[in-house]
Design an enzyme around this catalytic site. Structure first.
Site, short mmCIF file in Angstrom:
data_model
loop_
_atom_site.label_atom_id
_atom_site.label_comp_id
_atom_site.label_asym_id
_atom_site.label_seq_id
_atom_site.Cartn_x
_atom_site.Cartn_y
_atom_site.Cartn_z
CB SER A 167 -3.93 -10.77 -63.39
OG SER A 167 -3.02 -9.83 -62.89
CE LYS A 219 1.25 14.09 -57.31
NZ LYS A 219 0.12 13.42 -56.65
#
Length: 339
Positions: A167, A219
């Site tokens: 990863s 948000k």
């Protein structure tokens, strides 16, 4: 009256003891702050270390006459090295990166790379031993950017994976001109994951109100305490896909011949499998690679050590205590994306 007097005396003594302890702590902190941080670059010459190993083993397995001949030969070699300048020879600069979830080692890596770039030339080589299962996007993105500084200077960059570079660890590795991998090392895992614990239903069950106020439609798409709406969840998944696309594009930029559709599934592979899929270039341990280089080149291991002063440690302890007792603990549990 006597009892009150005894209590007063005890209280005064306790205050004096506490005051004395506090004064000692403040004095130590002030002295430590004057001393400042003891941060330094440490250098280890591995080619000399390997040579000493070889000479030690030889000296223990030779006859008396053979040892004399070896001693004479080594003396002559040292004289010839003293006469010849080594400045023109290729140098190998070695750095170790051991990654955690936050990619904390990137703080040392940036100093180590900066130190190397003050000396290294395109004639040299930088070798980075990466060991990391991945972690936060921004941390490993910065780590990859530090390695790119080497490549952008035209200096050959080699990454060695002895155990795992998955990863985010693999994101770093692809910046190299060449990736070496041990036979059973784990590489790949080109994917993105996010962990979002949510206790909204539990709060609702016990009639606990939680209100969150934001400015901006997205948000906060999902959160620890608030209700996760279908719209917010959809946007959150979209953001994950966008991050995955960035990851895949970055890999493709540096390894364009690899079948991205086949390897960018979040799966990982062992060394031999990874070689077949084009994730790495060669099956070889870092030890074997460095030992081979040491026959002809200097190997300079560079390590940055940061030692906090006592005042910084005390400040850090106080800061952590405050953080645990504040609303920021919720922020620690909020959404995080991992490579």
């Amino acid at each position: 009256m006597d009892a009150l007097q005894s209590i007063g005396i005890f209280a005064a003594q306790t205050f004096l003891i506490l005051f004395a302890i506090l004064a000692v702590i403040i004095t130590i902190a002030m002295l430590a702050s004057r001393a400042g941080d003891k941060s330094e670059i440490q250098i280890e010459l591995l080619h000399k270390k390997y040579k000493n190993f070889r000479n030690l083993l030889k000296s223990q397995t030779l006859t008396k006459n053979e040892r004399k001949e070896l001693k004479k030969k080594l003396k002559e070699e040292r004289k010839s090295q003293d006469k010849e300048s080594l400045d023109h020879e290729k140098k190998i600069f070695l750095v170790d990166f051991e990654g955690d979830i936050k990619a904390s080692a990137v703080e040392n890596l940036r100093e180590e790379i900066t130190a190397i770039l003050t000396t290294a030339t395109p004639h040299d080589e930088v070798v980075v031993r990466v060991e990391s299962p991945g972690g936060m996007v921004h941390g490993y993105g910065l780590a990859a950017s530090q390695l790119l500084r080497v490549r952008e200077k035209g200096i050959p960059l080699t990454v060695c994976v002895d155990k795992v570079a998955a990863s985010g660890g693999y994101l770093m590795s692809v910046t190299a001109n060449k990736i070496l991998c041990a036979p059973f090392a784990i590489v790949g895992s080109i994917g993105v994951v996010a962990q979002v614990p949510n206790v909204h239903r539990a709060l609702k069950k016990f009639d606990v109100d939680y209100k969150e106020y934001t400015a901006g439609e997205y948000k906060r798409t999902v959160s620890l305490l608030g209700e996760i709406t279908p719209k917010g969840e959809e946007k959150f998944k979209e953001q994950l896909e966008d991050t995955h696309v960035l990851f895949k594009n970055f890999v493709h930029k540096f390894r364009p011949n690899m079948n991205l559709a086949e390897v960018a599934t979040g799966e990982y592979w062992y060394g031999e499998q990874a070689l077949g899929k084009g994730l790495v270039d060669e099956i070889r341990t870092s030890d074997d690679y460095l030992l081979g280089l040491s026959e002809k080149h200097q190997i300079v291991k560079v390590k940055y050590e940061h030692h906090e002063s006592l005042s910084d440690k005390l400040t850090g302890i106080i800061g952590k205590a405050f953080k645990k007792g504040s609303i920021s603990i919720i922020e620690e549990l909020e959404t995080r994306r991992f490579l």
